[in-house]
Each structure stands twice: as structure tokens, then as C-alpha cells.
Design a protein around this motif. Structure first.
Motif, PDB file in Angstrom:
ATOM      1  N   GLN A 196      84.046  10.951  20.066  1.00  0.00           N
ATOM      2  CA  GLN A 196      84.061  12.177  20.853  1.00  0.00           C
ATOM      3  C   GLN A 196      82.605  12.598  20.999  1.00  0.00           C
ATOM      4  O   GLN A 196      82.004  13.102  20.064  1.00  0.00           O
ATOM      5  N   THR A 205      87.593  19.675  30.367  1.00  0.00           N
ATOM      6  CA  THR A 205      87.694  18.268  29.995  1.00  0.00           C
ATOM      7  C   THR A 205      87.050  18.081  28.642  1.00  0.00           C
ATOM      8  O   THR A 205      85.923  18.538  28.421  1.00  0.00           O
ATOM      9  N   LYS A 247      86.102  14.936  26.130  1.00  0.00           N
ATOM     10  CA  LYS A 247      85.962  13.493  26.288  1.00  0.00           C
ATOM     11  C   LYS A 247      86.297  12.712  25.014  1.00  0.00           C
ATOM     12  O   LYS A 247      86.051  13.176  23.898  1.00  0.00           O
ATOM     13  N   CYS A 248      86.824  11.501  25.240  1.00  0.00           N
ATOM     14  CA  CYS A 248      87.149  10.596  24.137  1.00  0.00           C
ATOM     15  C   CYS A 248      87.018   9.167  24.638  1.00  0.00           C
ATOM     16  O   CYS A 248      87.530   8.836  25.708  1.00  0.00           O
ATOM     17  N   THR A 249      86.328   8.340  23.882  1.00  0.00           N
ATOM     18  CA  THR A 249      86.293   6.910  24.167  1.00  0.00           C
ATOM     19  C   THR A 249      86.721   6.159  22.930  1.00  0.00           C
ATOM     20  O   THR A 249      86.596   6.657  21.812  1.00  0.00           O
ATOM     21  N   ALA A 278      96.199  14.141  29.624  1.00  0.00           N
ATOM     22  CA  ALA A 278      95.111  13.225  29.329  1.00  0.00           C
ATOM     23  C   ALA A 278      95.255  12.005  30.215  1.00  0.00           C
ATOM     24  O   ALA A 278      96.363  11.573  30.536  1.00  0.00           O
ATOM     25  N   SER A 327      88.530   5.010  27.959  1.00  0.00           N
ATOM     26  CA  SER A 327      88.474   6.451  27.729  1.00  0.00           C
ATOM     27  C   SER A 327      89.862   7.065  27.753  1.00  0.00           C
ATOM     28  O   SER A 327      90.808   6.501  28.330  1.00  0.00           O
ATOM     29  N   HIS A 335      90.367  10.962  28.141  1.00  0.00           N
ATOM     30  CA  HIS A 335      89.866  12.343  28.200  1.00  0.00           C
ATOM     31  C   HIS A 335      91.006  13.346  28.293  1.00  0.00           C
ATOM     32  O   HIS A 335      91.958  13.145  29.050  1.00  0.00           O
ATOM     33  N   LYS A 372      92.454  16.983  29.414  1.00  0.00           N
ATOM     34  CA  LYS A 372      92.167  17.873  30.531  1.00  0.00           C
ATOM     35  C   LYS A 372      93.191  19.001  30.602  1.00  0.00           C
ATOM     36  O   LYS A 372      94.321  18.874  30.106  1.00  0.00           O
ATOM     37  N   CYS A 382      90.653  13.471  19.000  1.00  0.00           N
ATOM     38  CA  CYS A 382      91.226  12.274  19.579  1.00  0.00           C
ATOM     39  C   CYS A 382      91.475  11.281  18.452  1.00  0.00           C
ATOM     40  O   CYS A 382      90.732  11.270  17.458  1.00  0.00           O
TER      41      CYS A 382
END
Lengths: 116, 115
Positions: free
Chosen positions: B6, B20, B22-24, B65, B73, B75, B77, B91
Motif C-alpha cells: 500500500q 481511491t 491503492k494496493c498492489t 475495488a 493492482s 485499488h 474506491k 489490503c
């Protein structure tokens, strides 16, 4: 459904003392997890039980930490002797079924441990 | 190494605006992805999950999401933020173990929605 119940909510103890944290999972859930949360390290999985049997304890920091699950409705996490660096919030979570992939974890409200 | 990241410690947004978080992820095989929310002095609460199927997943409290395989990713939202959405968001990704699985959580993103 009372949710996952943890006790105590707060624990303050002196270095060297034994600390026991308790958890009652949701009835019918057969997977139980202990997590530790700190600012520096975030959420760490300590140990995971399935049907009362420890499956993975690779996250237990050292031999001072031990966890038991004598039956489906109760688990303990013990620290002996405690050290200041053990100060954290400890969460218990339960889940229905061994395969957590499709099933959400249900968390308790945590025990905030302070070791002085 | 299997992990989830994150990149933002905090996200600030005005009430009514879209948000938003974020997460990868990095995981072998098909990812199982989750979002959890944590309110002060409480445990984490499940928001939504992606297992398979539609890339856009809808969850609790109006959150959704989007799973993007090419960008690895997931993400989180929401079209219109509420002040009550202010919380810590995590996440998580499922990681296989020898005979089962475990969840690895990201470091968390604090969402602050200002009135």
C-alpha cells in the motif's frame, strides 16, 4: 452472534512477568488466528490453528511466545517472560473452514498490551 | 516473494468527492485479494474480496475495488466519500502455505475525509 471475544482489552505488566491473552472464536468457526499489530511492523500473523491444531507457528517471534487451543471455543496466547518490545495490540480472528481464500476473517477488538 | 503493498500512508479527500486507496500485490498463481477496514480501538472488519469473475467487486458501505491483473493492482474506491469513512484500510492477499493458506496484510492506509 457475539463475534470474536478477546480478554482482557488492556493489559499493563512489568518486564519479566507472564502475560496470558484469551480468545473465544465465533461458534462454528474452525480456524483461529493470532495477529500482532505495531506501528513499526504493521499486522503480523503469529500462529494459525485449524480444528484446534496449530498449522503454522512460523510467525511466533521466539520461544517466549506460546499458544494453545484446548478446544474449539477457546485459545490462549502466552508470553513468558514479557519484554517491553512485546508491547502491541494482539488480535484474534476466526474463520469458517480451513481454506481462508474465500472466507473472510472475523476479528476481535484486540488486547492492548503494555510492558513496562 | 509474495507480498502486498500500500504505497500511501495517508489519503486525504473532501466529503462528497471520490476516493481511491491503492494496493498492489505480488503472488504466484491466481490471487485472492481482500480489503479490510479498522476503526479506532477496534479489530479489522471485512469489506470485500476478489476471488474470480468480474474485475469490479462491490462490498460493504458503498465501497468497491477493481482488480487489474496486468498492473497487479486492487485499488479500493468509493464514488462519494463520507466523513464516517475515515479509518485505517488494509489490503490483504492469500498466500499458500504447505497445507493451507494465510493472509498477508499491507501496511495500511489512513483515510481522512474532511467535511
Amino acid at each position: 452472534d457475539a463475534g470474536v471475544i478477546q480478554s482482557p482489552r488492556h493489559e499493563v505488566t512489568e518486564m519479566g512477568q507472564e502475560v496470558t491473552l484469551r480468545c473465544k472464536p465465533i461458534s462454528g468457526h474452525n480456524s483461529l488466528f493470532w495477529y500482532r499489530q505495531t506501528m513499526m511492523r504493521g499486522l503480523e500473523l503469529l500462529i494459525y490453528f485449524n480444528n484446534n491444531v496449530p498449522i503454522d507457528d512460523s510467525g511466533m517471534p521466539e520461544d517466549r511466545f506460546s499458544a494453545k487451543m484446548p478446544n474449539a471455543s477457546f485459545s490462549t496466547l502466552k508470553i513468558q517472560p514479557s519484554e517491553p518490545r512485546d508491547s502491541a495490540v494482539y488480535f484474534c480472528a476466526s474463520s469458517p473452514g480451513a481454506e481462508t481464500g474465500g472466507r473472510a476473517l472475523h476479528f476481535g477488538n484486540g488486547t492492548r498490551l503494555t510492558v513496562t | 516473494a509474495q507480498s502486498v503493498a500500500q504505497p500511501e500512508d495517508q489519503v486525504n479527500v473532501a466529503e462528497g468527492n471520490p476516493l481511491t486507496v491503492k494496493c498492489t500485490y505480488s503472488v504466484s498463481g491466481n490471487p485472492y485479494l481482500f480489503w479490510y477496514v479498522q476503526y479506532p480501538n477496534r479489530g479489522l472488519q471485512f469489506l470485500l474480496k476478489y476471488i474470480t469473475g468480474d474485475n469490479l467487486v462491490k462490498g460493504s458501505y458503498g465501497f468497491e475495488a477493481e482488480f487489474n491483473k496486468s498492473q497487479t493492482s486492487f485499488h479500493l474506491k468509493k464514488p462519494s466519500a463520507l466523513v464516517s469513512d475515515s479509518a485505517l484500510y488494509f489490503c490483504a492477499v492469500r498466500v499458500p502455505m504447505d497445507s493451507s493458506y494465510k493472509l498477508i496484510f499491507g501496511s495500511g492506509t489512513r483515510l481522512l475525509v474532511r467535511p
